[in-house]
Enzyme design. Structure first.
Site, short mmCIF file in Angstrom:
data_model
loop_
_atom_site.label_atom_id
_atom_site.label_comp_id
_atom_site.label_asym_id
_atom_site.label_seq_id
_atom_site.Cartn_x
_atom_site.Cartn_y
_atom_site.Cartn_z
N ARG A 50 43.16 2.36 30.30
CA ARG A 50 42.18 1.53 29.57
C ARG A 50 40.96 1.27 30.45
O ARG A 50 40.93 1.65 31.61
CB ARG A 50 42.84 0.22 29.12
CG ARG A 50 43.60 -0.40 30.28
CD ARG A 50 43.60 -1.86 30.33
NE ARG A 50 42.29 -2.42 30.45
CZ ARG A 50 41.58 -2.49 31.59
NH1 ARG A 50 42.05 -1.99 32.73
NH2 ARG A 50 40.38 -3.05 31.60
N GLY A 51 39.99 0.52 29.87
CA GLY A 51 38.72 0.31 30.58
C GLY A 51 37.79 1.45 30.19
O GLY A 51 38.18 2.62 30.25
N ALA A 52 36.57 1.10 29.77
CA ALA A 52 35.71 2.11 29.15
C ALA A 52 35.53 3.40 29.97
O ALA A 52 35.76 4.50 29.45
CB ALA A 52 34.36 1.47 28.82
N ARG A 95 39.96 4.72 20.17
CA ARG A 95 39.37 3.40 20.43
C ARG A 95 37.87 3.47 20.12
O ARG A 95 37.14 4.22 20.77
CB ARG A 95 39.61 2.97 21.88
CG ARG A 95 41.12 2.86 22.19
CD ARG A 95 41.40 1.96 23.36
NE ARG A 95 41.10 0.57 23.08
CZ ARG A 95 41.04 -0.36 24.04
NH1 ARG A 95 41.25 -0.04 25.30
NH2 ARG A 95 40.78 -1.62 23.73
N GLN A 201 44.45 -8.79 30.62
CA GLN A 201 43.93 -7.83 31.60
C GLN A 201 43.43 -8.54 32.86
O GLN A 201 43.44 -7.96 33.95
CB GLN A 201 42.80 -6.99 31.00
CG GLN A 201 43.23 -5.97 29.97
CD GLN A 201 43.17 -6.51 28.56
OE1 GLN A 201 43.34 -7.71 28.32
NE2 GLN A 201 42.95 -5.64 27.59
N ASP A 242 31.73 -2.30 27.42
CA ASP A 242 32.24 -1.14 26.68
C ASP A 242 31.11 -0.37 26.02
O ASP A 242 31.23 0.82 25.73
CB ASP A 242 33.28 -1.55 25.65
CG ASP A 242 34.60 -1.82 26.33
OD1 ASP A 242 34.72 -2.91 26.95
OD2 ASP A 242 35.47 -0.95 26.31
N ASN A 252 31.81 -6.26 25.08
CA ASN A 252 32.82 -6.29 26.15
C ASN A 252 34.02 -7.06 25.61
O ASN A 252 34.00 -7.57 24.48
CB ASN A 252 32.26 -6.91 27.43
CG ASN A 252 33.18 -6.71 28.62
OD1 ASN A 252 33.63 -5.59 28.88
ND2 ASN A 252 33.50 -7.76 29.35
N LYS A 253 35.05 -7.14 26.42
CA LYS A 253 36.31 -7.78 25.98
C LYS A 253 36.07 -9.13 25.32
O LYS A 253 35.25 -9.93 25.79
CB LYS A 253 37.21 -7.92 27.21
CG LYS A 253 38.54 -8.58 26.98
CD LYS A 253 39.37 -7.93 25.89
CE LYS A 253 39.63 -6.46 26.13
NZ LYS A 253 40.22 -5.78 24.94
O1 MRU Z 1 40.69 -3.25 25.96
P1 MRU Z 1 40.35 -2.85 27.35
O2 MRU Z 1 41.30 -3.38 28.36
O3 MRU Z 1 40.11 -1.37 27.50
O4 MRU Z 1 38.94 -3.58 27.60
C1 MRU Z 1 38.28 -3.37 28.82
C2 MRU Z 1 37.04 -4.14 28.96
O5 MRU Z 1 36.62 -4.87 28.09
C3 MRU Z 1 36.26 -3.91 30.21
O6 MRU Z 1 35.56 -5.05 30.60
C4 MRU Z 1 35.26 -2.77 29.95
O7 MRU Z 1 35.89 -1.66 29.42
C5 MRU Z 1 34.53 -2.40 31.19
S1 MRU Z 1 35.55 -1.49 32.28
C6 MRU Z 1 34.64 -1.03 33.62
#
Ligand code: MRU
Length: 350
Positions: A50-52, A95, A201, A242, A252-253
């Site tokens: 996970r994470g963009a 996603r 997270q 994201d 973002n999250k």
């Molecule tokens: O749902 P996730 O855990 O993939 O969400 C991740 C985030 O929101 C991060 O802040 C974002 O992807 C930036 S990662 C460098």
């Protein structure tokens, strides 16, 4: 000695690639080898990876795996190209919010089309392209770390949300990159990590990777952030992204928007750290960013304990949009920029 950064992804010697299963952290460090398109799609969808930026890298590797699965060695470029197109469709649907996913898949498809047109073996070309995407991401994280260093002076406490660290990228992270770089340069720095409901997270992943690297980290529940900001000892908030729209609105999250509002109310600088693969100039403003909604079970129970009656409805958006007006600046691989400078710095002609 434990290396500063965890190995979040790697090609597997016997074929496919290896990920650290992030759903099991911090209790268990288990690596999974993904050798099929179906396994890669499942791992992205369930947030094992996970994470963009890391989603983009995993998807790129997944396309290479799909080409290999379809016999993408020397012969039959037309059949392999079709398999690559299908793989991009499957992975692209996993996603919707992280634009790095589409960015990486577009690159992989372009690479496959060029290889097919020149009669080169697709699988080999795709593996090289996926490795390049990964290497470039690592380098962009390093540049973000340098660009953000002035915001993390000796003695600073940084507040962050979710996980935008090594576990979310191919390198040292985005929001956490300036923290790692400051720590390496001998600055005393500490982080407050929002727990980040519903999937934790912040408390599971950010706190795990920082404490593992020897960087002090304090976990708070999300609803404690405003009170903490009011106390006045947070140097700045740094979060990842994201997708950043052309006007600077940032997905973002979920919870990031509330944090930005609280930071504004208490005059604490609020920075968004992201590589260019997160900047989507084709999306004019935040309203046009697709927001992923996930299953209700993630909210209905909390670490195995039922947290809402079945009769209650549940809403579970995975992301929110922070308006550009709440963002002090963007810490990017091309330096620190304001919202009004994004298009000029990252546009096609730039
Ligand atoms: O749902 P996730 O855990 O993939 O969400 C991740 C985030 O929101 C991060 O802040 C974002 O992807 C930036 S990662 C460098």
């Amino acid at each position: 000695m434990t290396p500063l950064l965890p190995e979040q992804i790697a090609w597997a010697p016997g074929g496919g690639f290896r990920i650290l299963d992030q759903t099991l952290l911090p209790l268990e460090e288990r690596y999974l080898v993904l050798t099929s398109l179906a396994q890669v799609a499942e791992a992205i969808q369930t947030l094992r990876v996970r994470g963009a930026p890391l989603i983009g890298i995993a998807a790129a590797m997944g396309v290479a795996v799909a080409a290999e699965e379809s016999g993408g060695g020397e012969g039959e470029p037309v059949g392999v190209l079709q398999a690559v197109r299908e793989a991009c469709g499957v992975l692209g649907a996993t996603r919707p919010t992280a634009v790095n996913l589409r960015w990486a898949l577009d690159r992989m498809l372009g690479c496959a089309e060029r290889a097919a047109a020149s009669g080169k073996p697709l699988a080999r070309a795709l593996r090289t392209e996926a490795t390049a995407i990964w290497d470039e991401d690592r380098a962009m994280c390093d540049r973000i770390g340098e660009a953000g260093l002035p915001f993390v002076p000796d003695g600073a406490t940084v507040l962050t949300h979710c996980n935008a660290g090594a576990l979310a990228t191919g390198g040292r992270g985005t929001a956490l990159a300036p923290v790692y770089t400051a720590h390496e340069r001998g600055r005393r720095v500490q982080v407050v990590a929002d727990e980040t409901r519903p999937l934790l997270q912040g408390s599971r992943l950010t706190a795990w990777e920082l404490t593992r690297a020897g960087i002090p980290c304090t976990v708070i529940a999300d609803n404690m952030a405003a009170s903490l900001l009011r106390r006045g000892d947070i140097a700045c908030v740094i979060v990842g992204a994201d997708r950043i729209a052309a006007n600077g609105d940032t997905a973002n999250k979920i919870g990031t928007y509330g944090l930005a509002l609280a930071a504004k109310a208490h005059n604490v600088p609020f920075y968004v750290a992201a590589p260019r693969s997160t900047i989507d100039l084709a999306t004019p403003a935040g309203d046009a960013i697709p927001i992923e909604e996930r299953g209700v079970a993630e909210v209905q129970s909390f670490r195995g304990v039922v947290s809402a009656p079945r009769a209650a409805k549940v809403w579970n958006p995975a992301f929110d949009v922070t308006p550009a007006g709440l963002v002090t600046a963007y810490i990017t691989d091309a330096g620190v920029v304001r919202a009004s400078e994004l298009a000029g710095r990252f546009g096609a002609a730039a």
